[in-house]
Design a protein around this motif. Structure first.
Motif, PDB file in Angstrom:
ATOM      1  N   GLU A 130       0.806  -1.222   0.000  1.00 18.83           N
ATOM      2  CA  GLU A 130       0.000   0.000   0.000  1.00 18.83           C
ATOM      3  C   GLU A 130       0.841   1.275   0.000  1.00 18.83           C
ATOM      4  OE1 GLU A 130      -3.257   0.535  -0.263  1.00 18.83           O
ATOM      5  OE2 GLU A 130      -4.151  -1.446  -0.038  1.00 18.83           O
ATOM      6  N   TRP A 136       5.341  10.151   1.371  1.00 14.74           N
ATOM      7  CA  TRP A 136       4.314  10.904   0.641  1.00 14.74           C
ATOM      8  C   TRP A 136       4.239  12.309   1.218  1.00 14.74           C
ATOM      9  CZ3 TRP A 136       1.623   8.403  -3.382  1.00 14.74           C
ATOM     10  CH2 TRP A 136       1.999   7.068  -3.551  1.00 14.74           C
ATOM     11  N   GLY A 164      -0.851   3.705   9.245  1.00 13.99           N
ATOM     12  CA  GLY A 164      -0.346   3.715   7.868  1.00 13.99           C
ATOM     13  C   GLY A 164       0.955   4.498   7.806  1.00 13.99           C
ATOM     14  N   GLN A 194       1.906   1.720  13.039  1.00 10.04           N
ATOM     15  CA  GLN A 194       1.142   0.671  12.336  1.00 10.04           C
ATOM     16  C   GLN A 194       1.338   0.829  10.842  1.00 10.04           C
ATOM     17  OE1 GLN A 194      -1.619   1.411  10.228  1.00 10.04           O
ATOM     18  NE2 GLN A 194      -2.095  -0.724   9.778  1.00 10.04           N
ATOM     19  N   ASP A 195       1.557  -0.285  10.181  1.00 10.54           N
ATOM     20  CA  ASP A 195       1.559  -0.278   8.715  1.00 10.54           C
ATOM     21  C   ASP A 195       0.915  -1.563   8.210  1.00 10.54           C
ATOM     22  OD1 ASP A 195       2.978   1.482   6.444  1.00 10.54           O
ATOM     23  OD2 ASP A 195       2.844  -0.602   5.802  1.00 10.54           O
ATOM     24  N   TYR A 196       0.364  -1.494   7.030  1.00 10.28           N
ATOM     25  CA  TYR A 196      -0.251  -2.691   6.448  1.00 10.28           C
ATOM     26  C   TYR A 196       0.782  -3.819   6.322  1.00 10.28           C
ATOM     27  CZ  TYR A 196      -3.161  -5.442   3.337  1.00 10.28           C
ATOM     28  OH  TYR A 196      -3.907  -6.442   2.798  1.00 10.28           O
ATOM     29  N   SER A 262      -4.210  -5.020   8.378  1.00 14.03           N
ATOM     30  CA  SER A 262      -5.186  -4.039   7.899  1.00 14.03           C
ATOM     31  C   SER A 262      -5.904  -3.402   9.092  1.00 14.03           C
ATOM     32  CB  SER A 262      -6.172  -4.695   6.937  1.00 14.03           C
ATOM     33  OG  SER A 262      -6.793  -5.768   7.566  1.00 14.03           O
ATOM     34  N   TRP A 263      -6.426  -2.195   8.850  1.00  7.45           N
ATOM     35  CA  TRP A 263      -7.020  -1.425   9.946  1.00  7.45           C
ATOM     36  C   TRP A 263      -8.180  -2.169  10.586  1.00  7.45           C
ATOM     37  CZ3 TRP A 263      -6.626   2.478   5.595  1.00  7.45           C
ATOM     38  CH2 TRP A 263      -5.376   3.119   5.632  1.00  7.45           C
ATOM     39  N   SER A 281      -1.268  10.016   7.566  1.00  3.34           N
ATOM     40  CA  SER A 281      -1.002  10.838   6.391  1.00  3.34           C
ATOM     41  C   SER A 281      -1.160  10.016   5.121  1.00  3.34           C
ATOM     42  CB  SER A 281       0.434  11.380   6.507  1.00  3.34           C
ATOM     43  OG  SER A 281       1.009  11.539   5.247  1.00  3.34           O
ATOM     44  N   TYR A 285      -7.119   7.536   0.587  1.00  2.85           N
ATOM     45  CA  TYR A 285      -7.290   7.534  -0.870  1.00  2.85           C
ATOM     46  C   TYR A 285      -8.268   6.469  -1.354  1.00  2.85           C
ATOM     47  CZ  TYR A 285      -3.671   4.018  -0.058  1.00  2.85           C
ATOM     48  OH  TYR A 285      -2.976   2.963   0.433  1.00  2.85           O
TER      49      TYR A 285
HETATM   50  C1  LIG Z   1       0.315   6.077   0.469  1.00  2.00           C
HETATM   51  S1  LIG Z   1       1.012   5.258   1.837  1.00  2.00           S
HETATM   52  C2  LIG Z   1       1.363   6.622   2.934  1.00  2.00           C
HETATM   53  C3  LIG Z   1       2.525   6.313   3.839  1.00  2.00           C
HETATM   54  C4  LIG Z   1       2.890   7.411   4.837  1.00  2.00           C
HETATM   55  N1  LIG Z   1       1.812   7.656   5.776  1.00  2.00           N
HETATM   56  C5  LIG Z   1       3.273   8.684   4.154  1.00  2.00           C
HETATM   57  O1  LIG Z   1       2.468   9.639   4.156  1.00  2.00           O
HETATM   58  O2  LIG Z   1       4.379   8.772   3.623  1.00  2.00           O
HETATM   59  C6  LIG Z   1      -0.427   4.548   2.582  1.00  2.00           C
HETATM   60  C7  LIG Z   1      -0.137   3.817   3.900  1.00  2.00           C
HETATM   61  O3  LIG Z   1      -1.379   3.370   4.450  1.00  2.00           O
HETATM   62  C8  LIG Z   1      -1.287   2.020   4.843  1.00  2.00           C
HETATM   63  N2  LIG Z   1      -2.553   1.353   4.484  1.00  2.00           N
HETATM   64  C9  LIG Z   1      -3.267   1.501   3.344  1.00  2.00           C
HETATM   65  N3  LIG Z   1      -4.387   0.761   3.357  1.00  2.00           N
HETATM   66  C10 LIG Z   1      -4.367   0.118   4.569  1.00  2.00           C
HETATM   67  C11 LIG Z   1      -5.285  -0.775   5.187  1.00  2.00           C
HETATM   68  N4  LIG Z   1      -6.410  -1.170   4.603  1.00  2.00           N
HETATM   69  N5  LIG Z   1      -4.978  -1.224   6.407  1.00  2.00           N
HETATM   70  C12 LIG Z   1      -3.837  -0.820   7.031  1.00  2.00           C
HETATM   71  N6  LIG Z   1      -2.939   0.038   6.501  1.00  2.00           N
HETATM   72  C13 LIG Z   1      -3.217   0.491   5.270  1.00  2.00           C
HETATM   73  C14 LIG Z   1      -0.132   1.425   4.090  1.00  2.00           C
HETATM   74  O4  LIG Z   1       0.560   0.541   4.883  1.00  2.00           O
HETATM   75  C15 LIG Z   1       0.730   2.611   3.710  1.00  2.00           C
HETATM   76  O5  LIG Z   1       1.845   2.737   4.525  1.00  2.00           O
END
Ligand SMILES: C[S@@+](CC[C@H](N)C(=O)[O-])C[C@H]1O[C@@H](n2cnc3c(N)ncnc32)[C@H](O)[C@@H]1O
Length: 374
Positions: A130, A136, A164, A194-196, A262-263, A281, A285
């Motif tokens: 993700e 970002w 995320g 937390q991260d996916y 996942s969340w 952040s 999307y």
């Molecule tokens: C576009 S990246 C942004 C990363 C960081 N927050 C930044 O701004 O640089 C989206 C983040 O959201 C997390 N993410 C997206 N969908 C997710 C989900 N359904 N459950 C858990 N985490 C999720 C991903 O792990 C990823 O790190």
């Protein structure tokens, strides 16, 4: 072997300066859609805690890094060190996904999904990868806003969660502030990330935290010691460095915890309950994931507050979301987020209010929002 299909532009800052249009090749709205979230029975990652020790054990012997400049609210610039993407990619290629919890079936599926994206340079592979390995741009906005309210200066006894997190720039800022101050023995700070993807926590989140510590006053003694090894762009991960880092965490009363998955699977109880500061952040999307993200933010926060009432009461939470107004091609964005927070997507028990606290209108507009839960 599973590989992320990076679109690396060596030498160019890897902060994503565009919206997600170009980065989501398989937008649900287009004709020849490969919607991985629906057609492939992708296995969503379930909640797992990854211990600091196991993440430290997984570090390579050396990490390469570059400075990341972050404009602050007072017009100054903060430089934080961030692991180079090519270096993380190299580790990933040589060691595999790095997800200790990944089953053989899930691993095969990830590999297949990733292979199908090989001809489509992508920063996101829905429910597989993700986007967390890159930084970002709204994460920098969040830092700018945090610096304007001075919140990070008073985190003793507080619980902080970044959802995320990816490269975790907002949390790096919080840690930078703590490591730049005098340690106090009064109360501990609990900082949770937390991260996916577990691999993101391993490949960039923890390395960046170590780099933040290493460049802070908290690491002065280690940097001046004989056991110190490193150059301007490479840091040797030695047992001495590891010891000095964990000793600093103890000295500053910082408890780091890392969660993947996942969340909708996040286990708030095992994470220790509500937080005082919830940050996220560039995570709004995808409309499909919004309800689970918002529910988690609400549960993680409990009651809310504004920055002007930070010191009141026993449990108060500041909940900040940084995002672009629109994520073209994926359907998500700020209006969808506000609708969902207000319970307008049919979720009656979501009754939050969103206030814009920081805004950039030029180009693709971006905001930092504060969410109050009632
Ligand atoms: C576009 S990246 C942004 C990363 C960081 N927050 C930044 O701004 O640089 C989206 C983040 O959201 C997390 N993410 C997206 N969908 C997710 C989900 N359904 N459950 C858990 N985490 C999720 C991903 O792990 C990823 O790190």
């Amino acid at each position: 072997m599973f590989q992320f299909n990076f679109d690396i532009d060596e030498g160019i800052d890897e902060v994503m300066t565009t919206d997600l249009t170009a980065n989501v090749p398989h937008a649900p709205a287009s004709g020849d859609v490969h919607d991985f979230s629906s057609t492939q029975q992708t296995i969503a990652e379930s909640f797992a805690e990854i211990s600091l020790d196991s993440l430290l054990d997984a570090l390579p012997s050396q990490i390469s890094h570059s400075p990341l400049s972050i404009p602050l609210s007072d017009g100054k610039e903060l430089k934080l060190a961030r692991r180079d993407l090519f270096d993380a990619r190299f580790q990933l290629i040589s060691e595999g996904t790095g997800d200790p919890e990944t089953t053989e079936q899930a691993s095969d599926q990830k590999i297949n999904s990733a292979l199908q994206f090989l001809d489509n340079p992508s920063d996101l592979v829905p429910l597989v990868y993700e986007g967390g390995l890159k930084t970002w741009e709204c994460s920098l906005d969040l830092v700018s806003y945090l610096s304007s309210i001075g919140y990070s200066k008073n985190l003793g006894g507080k619980r902080v969660l970044e959802l995320g997190c990816g490269t975790a720039v907002p949390t790096l800022y919080v840690l930078h502030e703590i490591f730049s101050s005098q340690p106090t023995t009064e109360s501990d700070s609990h900082i949770h990330l937390q991260d996916y993807n577990a691999s993101v926590l391993q490949l960039v989140t923890l390395p960046n935290i170590i780099l933040t510590w290493y460049h802070s006053p908290a690491a002065d003694q280690y940097r001046n010691s004989e056991s110190h090894e490193g150059s301007d762009s490479e840091l040797n991960i030695t047992p001495e460095l590891r010891d000095a880092f964990t000793t600093s965490l103890q000295t500053y009363g910082i408890y780091l915890r890392f969660f993947s998955g996942s969340w909708d699977t996040f286990d708030l109880q095992s994470a220790g309950g509500k937080y005082n500061l919830v940050l996220t952040s560039e995570t709004i999307y995808h409309p499909k994931s919004l309800p689970s993200l918002i529910r988690l933010m609400r549960d993680a926060c409990g009651t809310s507050l504004n920055e002007d009432t930070l010191d009141e009461g026993d449990h108060r939470c500041l909940c900040l979301v940084a995002a672009k107004t629109v994520y073209f091609g994926v359907g998500g964005g700020i209006s969808e987020f506000i609708r969902c927070v207000g319970g307008m997507n049919g979720e009656q028990n979501l009754r939050g209010q969103v206030e814009t606290v920081w805004e950039k209108l030029l180009g693709v507009s971006r905001k930092v929002m504060s969410v109050r839960w009632s």
